[in-house]
Design a protein around this motif. Structure first.
Motif, PDB file in Angstrom:
ATOM      1  N   PRO A  62      -2.447  21.607  11.914  1.00  0.00           N
ATOM      2  CA  PRO A  62      -2.942  21.613  10.528  1.00  0.00           C
ATOM      3  C   PRO A  62      -2.038  20.924   9.507  1.00  0.00           C
ATOM      4  O   PRO A  62      -2.466  20.656   8.387  1.00  0.00           O
ATOM      5  CB  PRO A  62      -3.066  23.108  10.214  1.00  0.00           C
ATOM      6  CG  PRO A  62      -2.064  23.761  11.115  1.00  0.00           C
ATOM      7  CD  PRO A  62      -2.044  22.946  12.371  1.00  0.00           C
ATOM      8  N   TYR A  63      -0.792  20.652   9.859  1.00  0.00           N
ATOM      9  CA  TYR A  63       0.124  20.078   8.870  1.00  0.00           C
ATOM     10  C   TYR A  63       1.175  19.230   9.579  1.00  0.00           C
ATOM     11  O   TYR A  63       1.378  19.342  10.790  1.00  0.00           O
ATOM     12  CB  TYR A  63       0.830  21.189   8.078  1.00  0.00           C
ATOM     13  CG  TYR A  63       1.637  22.124   8.957  1.00  0.00           C
ATOM     14  CD1 TYR A  63       2.971  21.854   9.264  1.00  0.00           C
ATOM     15  CD2 TYR A  63       1.056  23.267   9.511  1.00  0.00           C
ATOM     16  CE1 TYR A  63       3.701  22.688  10.087  1.00  0.00           C
ATOM     17  CE2 TYR A  63       1.781  24.109  10.342  1.00  0.00           C
ATOM     18  CZ  TYR A  63       3.102  23.820  10.622  1.00  0.00           C
ATOM     19  OH  TYR A  63       3.818  24.648  11.449  1.00  0.00           O
ATOM     20  N   GLY A  64       1.827  18.367   8.807  1.00  0.00           N
ATOM     21  CA  GLY A  64       2.948  17.597   9.325  1.00  0.00           C
ATOM     22  C   GLY A  64       4.223  18.037   8.635  1.00  0.00           C
ATOM     23  O   GLY A  64       4.187  18.521   7.499  1.00  0.00           O
ATOM     24  N   GLN A  65       5.344  17.873   9.302  1.00  0.00           N
ATOM     25  CA  GLN A  65       6.596  18.339   8.701  1.00  0.00           C
ATOM     26  C   GLN A  65       7.176  17.335   7.707  1.00  0.00           C
ATOM     27  O   GLN A  65       8.047  17.671   6.913  1.00  0.00           O
ATOM     28  CB  GLN A  65       7.627  18.656   9.782  1.00  0.00           C
ATOM     29  CG  GLN A  65       8.131  17.459  10.559  1.00  0.00           C
ATOM     30  CD  GLN A  65       9.171  17.854  11.600  1.00  0.00           C
ATOM     31  OE1 GLN A  65       9.367  19.035  11.880  1.00  0.00           O
ATOM     32  NE2 GLN A  65       9.842  16.868  12.165  1.00  0.00           N
ATOM     33  N   GLY A  66       6.677  16.103   7.735  1.00  0.00           N
ATOM     34  CA  GLY A  66       7.064  15.144   6.709  1.00  0.00           C
ATOM     35  C   GLY A  66       8.324  14.365   7.018  1.00  0.00           C
ATOM     36  O   GLY A  66       9.011  14.596   8.012  1.00  0.00           O
ATOM     37  N   MET A  67       8.619  13.450   6.137  1.00  0.00           N
ATOM     38  CA  MET A  67       9.733  12.527   6.307  1.00  0.00           C
ATOM     39  C   MET A  67      11.068  13.192   5.982  1.00  0.00           C
ATOM     40  O   MET A  67      11.141  14.097   5.149  1.00  0.00           O
ATOM     41  CB  MET A  67       9.508  11.317   5.386  1.00  0.00           C
ATOM     42  CG  MET A  67      10.397  10.120   5.651  1.00  0.00           C
ATOM     43  SD  MET A  67      10.123   8.814   4.417  1.00  0.00           S
ATOM     44  CE  MET A  67       8.439   8.344   4.804  1.00  0.00           C
ATOM     45  N   ASN A  68      12.100  12.722   6.662  1.00  0.00           N
ATOM     46  CA  ASN A  68      13.461  13.150   6.354  1.00  0.00           C
ATOM     47  C   ASN A  68      13.722  12.971   4.853  1.00  0.00           C
ATOM     48  O   ASN A  68      13.445  11.909   4.294  1.00  0.00           O
ATOM     49  CB  ASN A  68      14.437  12.290   7.170  1.00  0.00           C
ATOM     50  CG  ASN A  68      15.882  12.714   7.015  1.00  0.00           C
ATOM     51  OD1 ASN A  68      16.328  13.069   5.929  1.00  0.00           O
ATOM     52  ND2 ASN A  68      16.626  12.660   8.105  1.00  0.00           N
ATOM     53  N   PRO A  69      14.252  13.994   4.175  1.00  0.00           N
ATOM     54  CA  PRO A  69      14.476  13.890   2.722  1.00  0.00           C
ATOM     55  C   PRO A  69      15.304  12.679   2.304  1.00  0.00           C
ATOM     56  O   PRO A  69      15.079  12.105   1.231  1.00  0.00           O
ATOM     57  CB  PRO A  69      15.209  15.195   2.394  1.00  0.00           C
ATOM     58  CG  PRO A  69      14.747  16.156   3.436  1.00  0.00           C
ATOM     59  CD  PRO A  69      14.575  15.340   4.685  1.00  0.00           C
TER      60      PRO A  69
END
Length: 362
Positions: free
Chosen positions: A173-180
């Motif tokens: 359901p979701y992605g953890q996203g890009m490295n900050p």
């Protein structure tokens, strides 16, 4: 059905098929083989282009069923960063590099001096060597497939698969996203510019190999413009990276620190600069050995920079920190590349020395 994965596999088959038929044409002058070589090369380019487009769509839609999308994209990212996620990881950046090299190979066939030299053995070797480099990249893409997807096993376990394109995907359901650290506007330009530079180094290298084998001095007509392009993009890439590092990492108010990955990207820039200076004298019969040496060395150093980044051996803010199968393959490729290049360069050097002795005797 995982169309992206299928396209990567098709590109792999077409790429290696093109390499096989190109060698067959060169060794046996089989014109049917040349037709197949050209068609497979085009198909390979089409597959990689389409798979790249699909990956962008998946990143924009945050289809987190794909492992790469889950790792690098998320709904809280703007479209700007979702597209930038394409080159945020090993798999995506390699796909970009492969695509850029194939497009440049396509341009090589139809523009500039290459059209005039299209029937020469030197151009044949240039294309063959470039396709061989692409084939190695395709091996890496098959192993580290950017379309690796999550599936649920009968036991209830969730695993990622990069070999079964017909597996029913597990809905994440979701992605953890890009490295900050990567969530910065420079992310949109620094990596792709750098990889375009890396890709452009392939053509001068391949042309130099063509010269070492055929002694065709017209290789400089091909290598010159592509080396200028490679040098320009690498210069921009290094410069943009310096601004990014200054803004995000600080580094004591410096734009540059002797980070292993930074340094390894600077070295081919130095050899490329030397080549561009040496090239201006080749038309006068000078640097007949040094010019191809510098062109070959520049590309080998690019592959070395890639090994530094992807092997995990050197600690760096740029590198991935684990030594994987990909790192091993790059290491083997680097050794084979260096060994074969040294052999051809040594052979040319000895031949030139024999020619000089023969001229002196006469």
């Amino acid at each position: 059905m995982n169309l992206g994965m299928i396209l990567i596999w098709l590109a792999f088959i077409c790429g290696w098929g093109a390499t096989f038929y190109s060698i067959n044409y060169y060794t046996a002058s089989n014109h049917r083989a040349k037709m197949r070589w050209n068609k497979l090369e085009m198909l390979c380019t089409a597959c990689i282009t389409l798979s790249s487009f699909i990956l962008v769509i998946q990143l924009l839609s945050v289809n987190a069923s794909y492992e790469y999308v889950f790792d690098h994209s998320s709904t809280d990212l703007s479209w700007f960063y979702r597209i930038s996620a394409f080159w945020a990881g090993q798999e995506g950046s390699l796909l970009l590099w492969t695509w850029a090299t194939l497009v440049m190979l396509l341009l090589l066939r139809y523009i500039g001096h290459t059209k005039e030299l299209s029937e020469t053995r030197m151009i044949d070797i240039t294309r063959i060597v470039t396709m061989m480099v692409v084939s190695v990249f395709l091996i890496l893409l098959v192993i580290d497939n950017p379309f690796s997807a999550y599936r649920i096993l009968p036991s209830g376990t969730i695993e990622a698969t990069n070999w079964n394109p017909f597996a029913i995907l597990y809905d994440v359901p979701y992605g953890q996203g890009m490295n900050p650290l990567l969530r910065n506007p420079w992310m949109a330009v620094h990596p792709p510019v750098l990889f375009l530079g890396y890709a452009a180094f392939t053509i001068p290298f391949a042309a130099a190999i063509g010269n070492l084998i055929t002694k065709d001095s017209r290789w400089t007509l091909v290598a010159r413009d592509w080396m200028r392009i490679a040098w320009l993009f690498l210069t921009l890439g290094i410069g943009l990276g310096g601004f990014w590092a200054y803004e995000v990492l600080g580094w004591g108010a410096w734009y540059w620190t002797w980070d292993p990955v930074e340094t390894s990207s600077l070295i081919p820039w130095i050899t490329a600069t030397a080549y561009l200076h040496a090239h201006t004298r080749t038309k006068h019969g000078e640097y007949g050995f040094l010019a191809p040496l510098l062109a070959v060395a520049s590309f080998i150093l690019v592959i070395f920079a890639t090994f530094v980044t992807r092997s995990g051996i050197w600690a760096s803010v740029h590198s991935w920190q684990d030594f994987t199968t990909e790192g091993l393959i790059i290491a083997i490729f680097l050794i084979m590349l260096t060994g074969s290049s040294v052999f051809l360069l040594a052979k040319r050097y000895l031949e030139d020395e024999d020619d000089k002795k023969g001229t002196a005797t006469d």
